[in-house]
Enzyme design. Structure first.
Site, short mmCIF file in Angstrom:
data_model
loop_
_atom_site.label_atom_id
_atom_site.label_comp_id
_atom_site.label_asym_id
_atom_site.label_seq_id
_atom_site.Cartn_x
_atom_site.Cartn_y
_atom_site.Cartn_z
N VAL A 7 0.64 -45.56 2.04
CA VAL A 7 0.25 -44.67 3.11
C VAL A 7 -1.45 -44.81 3.43
O VAL A 7 -2.18 -44.32 2.44
CB VAL A 7 0.58 -43.26 2.95
CG1 VAL A 7 -0.16 -42.46 4.27
CG2 VAL A 7 2.07 -43.03 2.82
N THR A 10 -4.83 -46.02 8.34
CA THR A 10 -4.45 -46.43 9.86
C THR A 10 -2.98 -46.48 9.80
O THR A 10 -2.46 -46.11 11.12
CB THR A 10 -5.10 -47.82 9.99
OG1 THR A 10 -6.52 -47.57 9.91
CG2 THR A 10 -4.60 -48.62 11.38
N TYR A 87 -15.12 -43.77 -13.50
CA TYR A 87 -15.82 -42.87 -12.22
C TYR A 87 -16.22 -41.76 -12.63
O TYR A 87 -15.45 -40.84 -13.48
CB TYR A 87 -14.73 -42.91 -11.34
CG TYR A 87 -15.01 -42.95 -9.88
CD1 TYR A 87 -15.66 -44.05 -9.38
CD2 TYR A 87 -14.68 -42.09 -9.04
CE1 TYR A 87 -15.99 -44.13 -7.91
CE2 TYR A 87 -14.69 -42.21 -7.51
CZ TYR A 87 -15.58 -43.30 -7.03
OH TYR A 87 -15.67 -43.29 -5.74
N GLY A 94 -9.85 -42.33 -4.70
CA GLY A 94 -8.82 -42.65 -4.07
C GLY A 94 -7.50 -43.40 -4.86
O GLY A 94 -7.80 -44.21 -5.63
N ILE A 95 -6.43 -42.76 -4.75
CA ILE A 95 -5.24 -43.36 -5.45
C ILE A 95 -4.94 -44.69 -5.33
O ILE A 95 -4.48 -45.60 -6.06
CB ILE A 95 -3.89 -42.33 -5.18
CG1 ILE A 95 -3.20 -42.59 -6.41
CG2 ILE A 95 -3.28 -42.49 -3.73
CD1 ILE A 95 -3.27 -42.14 -7.81
N ASP A 96 -5.46 -45.28 -3.84
CA ASP A 96 -5.06 -46.55 -3.42
C ASP A 96 -5.92 -47.40 -4.45
O ASP A 96 -5.73 -48.59 -4.88
CB ASP A 96 -5.33 -46.82 -2.16
CG ASP A 96 -6.67 -46.39 -1.44
OD1 ASP A 96 -7.46 -45.58 -2.35
OD2 ASP A 96 -7.15 -46.73 -0.48
N1 LIG Z 1 -1.28 -53.67 14.20
C1 LIG Z 1 -2.61 -53.13 13.60
N2 LIG Z 1 -2.74 -51.90 13.76
C2 LIG Z 1 -4.20 -51.49 13.42
N3 LIG Z 1 -4.71 -52.29 12.59
C3 LIG Z 1 -4.51 -53.64 12.50
C4 LIG Z 1 -3.39 -54.39 12.86
N4 LIG Z 1 -3.43 -55.35 12.81
C5 LIG Z 1 -4.58 -55.72 11.83
N5 LIG Z 1 -5.31 -54.56 11.78
C6 LIG Z 1 -6.27 -54.39 10.94
O1 LIG Z 1 -6.14 -53.76 9.75
C7 LIG Z 1 -7.16 -52.89 9.48
C8 LIG Z 1 -6.55 -51.70 9.06
O2 LIG Z 1 -5.75 -52.09 7.79
P1 LIG Z 1 -4.72 -51.32 6.82
O3 LIG Z 1 -4.70 -52.12 5.62
O4 LIG Z 1 -3.47 -51.38 7.63
O5 LIG Z 1 -5.51 -49.86 6.75
P2 LIG Z 1 -5.13 -48.64 6.10
O6 LIG Z 1 -4.49 -49.18 4.54
O7 LIG Z 1 -6.37 -48.05 5.63
O8 LIG Z 1 -3.87 -48.00 6.72
C9 LIG Z 1 -8.07 -52.78 10.68
O9 LIG Z 1 -9.48 -52.81 10.47
C10 LIG Z 1 -7.63 -53.65 11.68
O10 LIG Z 1 -8.53 -54.58 12.07
C1 LIG Z 2 -11.97 -44.97 0.57
C2 LIG Z 2 -10.54 -44.49 1.15
C3 LIG Z 2 -10.65 -43.60 2.39
C4 LIG Z 2 -10.01 -45.88 1.87
O1 LIG Z 2 -8.70 -45.88 2.36
P1 LIG Z 2 -8.01 -46.85 3.50
O2 LIG Z 2 -9.04 -47.58 4.01
O3 LIG Z 2 -7.34 -47.75 2.36
O4 LIG Z 2 -7.20 -46.12 4.25
C5 LIG Z 2 -9.77 -43.89 0.22
O5 LIG Z 2 -9.63 -44.65 -1.16
C6 LIG Z 2 -9.96 -42.68 -0.29
O6 LIG Z 2 -9.94 -41.44 0.30
N1 LIG Z 2 -10.80 -42.40 -1.23
C7 LIG Z 2 -11.56 -41.18 -1.75
C8 LIG Z 2 -12.97 -41.48 -2.19
C9 LIG Z 2 -13.15 -42.35 -3.61
O7 LIG Z 2 -12.39 -43.15 -3.79
O8 LIG Z 2 -14.24 -42.09 -4.20
K LIG Z 3 -9.28 -49.79 1.85
#
Ligand SMILES: Nc1ncnc2c1ncn2[C@@H]1O[C@H](COP(=O)(O)OP(=O)(O)O)[C@@H](O)[C@H]1O
Ligand SMILES: CC(C)(COP(=O)(O)O)[C@@H](O)C(=O)NCCC(=O)O
Ligand SMILES: [K+]
Length: 244
Positions: A7, A10, A87, A94-96
């Site tokens: 999750v 975006t 850290y 972030g857990i990701d």
């Molecule tokens: N269908 C789409 N909807 C939204 N963003 C998209 C899409 N396809 C490619 N992208 C690109 O992906 C990026 C978001 O990447 P994504 O890894 O899905 O984000 P998150 O992990 O933060 O949800 C945006 O910067 C955008 O340019």
């Molecule tokens: C930096 C992030 C917003 C990236 O999120 P993403 O772009 O993958 O949606 C996420 O890893 C987060 O909320 N981090 C917490 C702050 C930190 O990692 O220090």
């Molecule tokens: K990211």
């Protein structure tokens, strides 16, 4: 079989894994989470584990209803990771980013690693060859840059991602495309160059929604894999099972 769910801020990305093999990918928006997970569970009735990494506003409760069908594991800072977390604020990391660091550590042993995740934000994460997670950087992603220019000015239009015609933008839209796209490409290459000055040897993994768009524009050689977070999630879960 494992269902991994990422999750992000975006979108939600999911993948079904049979061992280390990715069988199928899914991408959906937040309000379609429930319906999509239900459909995946229907299609793959051998799924035994659901593993989630969430940095979005979707919490553990949203997945509890699936506990009747399979084991649900919501990744948290309390899990076991294969690196030492250096850290200064480990609880706010972030857990990701932790999952990415974990995947890099497990997939590329005994070497320095830089993971770049180009999603809503672009994150940099560095894990040294002794498996110390050192941290990195957080900067706005491509779509966020286009949106910020529009949202915080009176005159700039909201544009969608497009390859710049060149270095010098000679219209408003060309200037924006050059600024956003060339700007992020130079930024990433600049970061990599600076890391190279400090660390002689490291592998670079690029992932996230903008992987393909950015990979071909970078001057540095990188290992591009849009599924790196989902793969890392499945591997981190298997690592946890082995080490629990
Ligand atoms: N269908 C789409 N909807 C939204 N963003 C998209 C899409 N396809 C490619 N992208 C690109 O992906 C990026 C978001 O990447 P994504 O890894 O899905 O984000 P998150 O992990 O933060 O949800 C945006 O910067 C955008 O340019
Ligand atoms: C930096 C992030 C917003 C990236 O999120 P993403 O772009 O993958 O949606 C996420 O890893 C987060 O909320 N981090 C917490 C702050 C930190 O990692 O220090
Ligand atoms: K990211």
């Amino acid at each position: 079989m494992i269902l991994a769910v990422d999750v992000g801020n975006t979108r939600i990305k999911a993948a079904v894994f049979e061992g280390d093999i990715l069988v199928e990918n899914f991408v959906f928006v937040k309000n379609e989470l429930r319906k999509n997970i239900q459909n995946i569970l229907k299609k793959y009735n051998k799924l035994a584990d659901l593993v989630i990494s969430s940095v979005g506003d979707i919490e553990k409760q949203s997945f509890l209803e699936f506990e009747n069908d399979l084991k649900v594991h919501f990744m948290s800072h309390e899990d076991i990771f294969p690196f030492v977390n250096c850290y200064a604020t480990p609880k706010t990391l972030g857990i990701d980013r932790m999952v990415l660091a974990s995947g890099a550590t497990l997939q590329f042993p005994n070497q320095n690693r830089l993971v770049i995740d180009a999603g809503t934000c672009v994150t940099f994460d560095f894990i040294d060859k002794d498996n110390n997670y050192l941290g990195g950087a957080i900067t706005p992603g491509l779509r966020l840059r286009y949106e910020s220019l529009h949202n915080y000015t009176a005159k700039l239009p909201l544009l969608t991602l497009q390859s710049p015609k060149g270095l010098i933008g000679n219209s408003t839209s060309d200037s924006i495309h050059s600024g956003v796209v060339n700007g992020l490409v130079y930024e990433i290459d600049g970061f990599i160059d600076e890391y190279s000055r400090q660390y002689s040897n490291f592998i670079i993994i690029l992932t996230g929604g903008d992987t393909e768009f950015l990979a071909k524009r970078l001057k540095n050689t990188i290992f591009a894999n849009s599924n790196f977070l989902l793969e890392s999630l499945s591997q981190t879960f298997q690592y946890k099972i082995k080490n629990d």
